[in-house]
Write a protein that holds these residues in place. Structure first.
Motif, short mmCIF file in Angstrom:
data_model
loop_
_atom_site.label_atom_id
_atom_site.label_comp_id
_atom_site.label_asym_id
_atom_site.label_seq_id
_atom_site.Cartn_x
_atom_site.Cartn_y
_atom_site.Cartn_z
N ASN A 11 23.93 -8.70 1.88
CA ASN A 11 24.72 -9.01 0.99
C ASN A 11 26.11 -8.58 0.68
O ASN A 11 26.24 -7.91 -0.37
CB ASN A 11 23.83 -9.54 -0.33
CG ASN A 11 24.70 -10.35 -1.36
OD1 ASN A 11 25.76 -11.03 -1.18
ND2 ASN A 11 24.24 -10.39 -2.41
N ARG A 20 32.43 -15.28 8.19
CA ARG A 20 32.48 -16.39 6.98
C ARG A 20 33.85 -16.75 6.66
O ARG A 20 33.95 -17.94 6.42
CB ARG A 20 32.09 -15.34 5.48
CG ARG A 20 30.71 -14.80 5.62
CD ARG A 20 30.40 -14.29 4.18
NE ARG A 20 29.20 -13.55 4.22
CZ ARG A 20 28.95 -12.27 4.39
NH1 ARG A 20 29.81 -11.33 4.43
NH2 ARG A 20 27.58 -11.57 4.39
N THR A 24 34.77 -20.84 7.32
CA THR A 24 35.44 -21.36 6.10
C THR A 24 36.94 -22.25 6.42
O THR A 24 36.99 -23.31 6.02
CB THR A 24 35.77 -20.28 4.83
OG1 THR A 24 34.78 -19.77 4.38
CG2 THR A 24 36.66 -20.88 3.83
N GLU A 29 30.05 -25.73 6.51
CA GLU A 29 29.21 -25.20 5.65
C GLU A 29 28.04 -24.17 6.41
O GLU A 29 27.62 -24.44 7.40
CB GLU A 29 28.52 -26.30 4.83
CG GLU A 29 29.50 -27.38 4.12
CD GLU A 29 30.06 -26.71 2.93
OE1 GLU A 29 29.34 -25.73 2.38
OE2 GLU A 29 31.20 -27.00 2.48
N GLU A 31 24.53 -21.29 5.38
CA GLU A 31 23.71 -20.63 4.66
C GLU A 31 23.71 -19.38 5.02
O GLU A 31 23.93 -18.88 6.18
CB GLU A 31 22.57 -21.65 4.56
CG GLU A 31 22.65 -22.94 4.14
CD GLU A 31 21.21 -23.55 4.32
OE1 GLU A 31 20.30 -23.02 4.70
OE2 GLU A 31 21.04 -25.05 4.00
N GLU A 32 22.93 -18.71 4.20
CA GLU A 32 22.91 -17.19 4.23
C GLU A 32 21.40 -16.61 3.98
O GLU A 32 21.01 -17.17 3.07
CB GLU A 32 24.02 -16.33 3.52
CG GLU A 32 25.52 -16.53 3.95
CD GLU A 32 26.33 -15.61 3.17
OE1 GLU A 32 26.42 -14.58 3.62
OE2 GLU A 32 27.02 -15.93 2.14
N ASP A 197 32.41 -18.07 -7.60
CA ASP A 197 31.39 -18.88 -6.87
C ASP A 197 31.29 -19.15 -5.56
O ASP A 197 30.63 -20.04 -5.21
CB ASP A 197 31.08 -20.20 -7.93
CG ASP A 197 30.86 -20.10 -9.36
OD1 ASP A 197 30.12 -18.75 -9.59
OD2 ASP A 197 31.26 -20.73 -9.92
N SER A 198 32.39 -18.67 -4.78
CA SER A 198 32.40 -18.95 -3.37
C SER A 198 31.33 -17.71 -2.56
O SER A 198 30.84 -17.09 -3.32
CB SER A 198 33.95 -18.68 -2.90
OG SER A 198 34.07 -17.24 -2.44
N LYS A 199 31.24 -17.86 -1.28
CA LYS A 199 30.67 -17.19 -0.57
C LYS A 199 31.33 -15.63 -0.05
O LYS A 199 30.60 -14.77 0.74
CB LYS A 199 29.94 -17.89 0.74
CG LYS A 199 28.86 -18.84 0.13
CD LYS A 199 28.04 -19.56 1.34
CE LYS A 199 27.32 -20.75 0.84
NZ LYS A 199 26.55 -21.44 1.81
N ARG A 200 32.46 -15.81 -0.50
CA ARG A 200 33.10 -14.46 -0.23
C ARG A 200 32.55 -13.24 -0.84
O ARG A 200 32.11 -13.32 -2.15
CB ARG A 200 34.65 -14.48 -0.63
CG ARG A 200 35.42 -13.16 -0.19
CD ARG A 200 36.94 -13.19 -0.80
NE ARG A 200 37.71 -12.47 -0.24
CZ ARG A 200 38.61 -11.49 -0.79
NH1 ARG A 200 38.58 -11.66 -1.98
NH2 ARG A 200 39.13 -10.60 -0.52
N LYS A 201 32.31 -12.20 -0.35
CA LYS A 201 31.70 -10.96 -0.73
C LYS A 201 32.64 -10.02 -1.56
O LYS A 201 33.71 -9.82 -0.97
CB LYS A 201 30.96 -10.29 0.26
CG LYS A 201 29.87 -11.20 0.85
CD LYS A 201 28.98 -11.74 0.13
CE LYS A 201 27.97 -12.71 0.95
NZ LYS A 201 27.62 -14.01 0.22
#
Length: 223
Positions: A11, A20, A24, A29, A31-32, A197-201
């Motif tokens: 994560n 990612r 994008t 789309e 999942e992780e 709230d995006s999947k960018r870390k």
């Protein structure tokens, strides 16, 4: 998760973050599944899911792909982000691999006890070796290769963000690169990925480092 693109990694950013970003920009789309324990990693090994005992691993189109560049190339080919012919692909790959080299220097910083010498080295190389290449190309072009978005553009954008996190104002002498970054930021897919709230870390922290070391059973930093 059948039919879904599934990413197996920590994560955190690391080598998966470019994947990612590319997914994008391709509007795919995903999942992780986050690696948090050594037991998860050992299960992937025992199940034969990690060809070279390494992550990242991406489930896509019925395959379990490993090796970051192989994954990036597959996604770029599949979603028309890899040029129109072998010459364009060669240029895209050259730019991309240079950017990966630079970003991997930054990725390793959290694992380095004394970061300052490394930071100075990275800043010097960015200014003298890498950014001048892209500045020269972008003086007369909107994109790096072929007049359209490619994997190289995506990685350059990601790299500029990483550099600015470490070196405020580093793009000041690279006006064309900064303008390119501004154009990329205006894309709706990018706006969403940069938003909450995006999947960018976020930038890696001590928890990320601790998890990586525990999963790989590293007793000390590899330096």
């Amino acid at each position: 998760m059948a039919g879904k693109v599934v990413l197996h990694y920590f994560n955190g950013r690391g080598k998966m973050e470019s994947i990612r970003w590319l997914l994008t920009l391709a509007k795919v789309e995903f999942e992780e599944v986050f690696l948090t324990t050594r037991e998860q990693y050992l299960k992937l090994l025992n199940d034969g899911d990690l060809m070279f005992q390494q992550v990242p691993m991406v489930e896509i189109d019925g395959m379990k792909l490993v090796q970051t560049k192989a994954i990036l190339h597959y996604i770029a080919d599949k979603y028309d982000l890899h040029g129109k012919d072998i010459k364009e692909r060669a240029m895209i790959n050259q730019y991309s691999e240079g950017l990966i080299d630079l970003m991997e220097m930054i990725m390793m910083l959290p694992f380095v006890p004394d970061q300052q010498p490394k930071l100075q080295n990275i800043e010097t190389k960015a200014k003298e070796r890498y950014l001048p290449v892209f500045e020269e190309v972008l003086k007369d072009h909107i994109h790096l290769v072929g007049g359209k978005m490619s994997m190289a553009d995506v990685l350059l954008f990601e790299c500029t963000l990483m550099l600015e996190e470490k070196f405020a104002g580093i793009l000041g002498d690279f006006r064309s690169v900064k303008a390119f970054q501004g154009r990329m930021t205006m894309l709706e897919t990018v706006k969403r990925f940069l938003g909450p709230d995006s999947k960018r870390k976020p930038q890696p922290d001590d928890k990320y480092v601790k998890t990586v070391m525990e999963v790989f059973d590293m007793q000390k930093l590899p330096f």
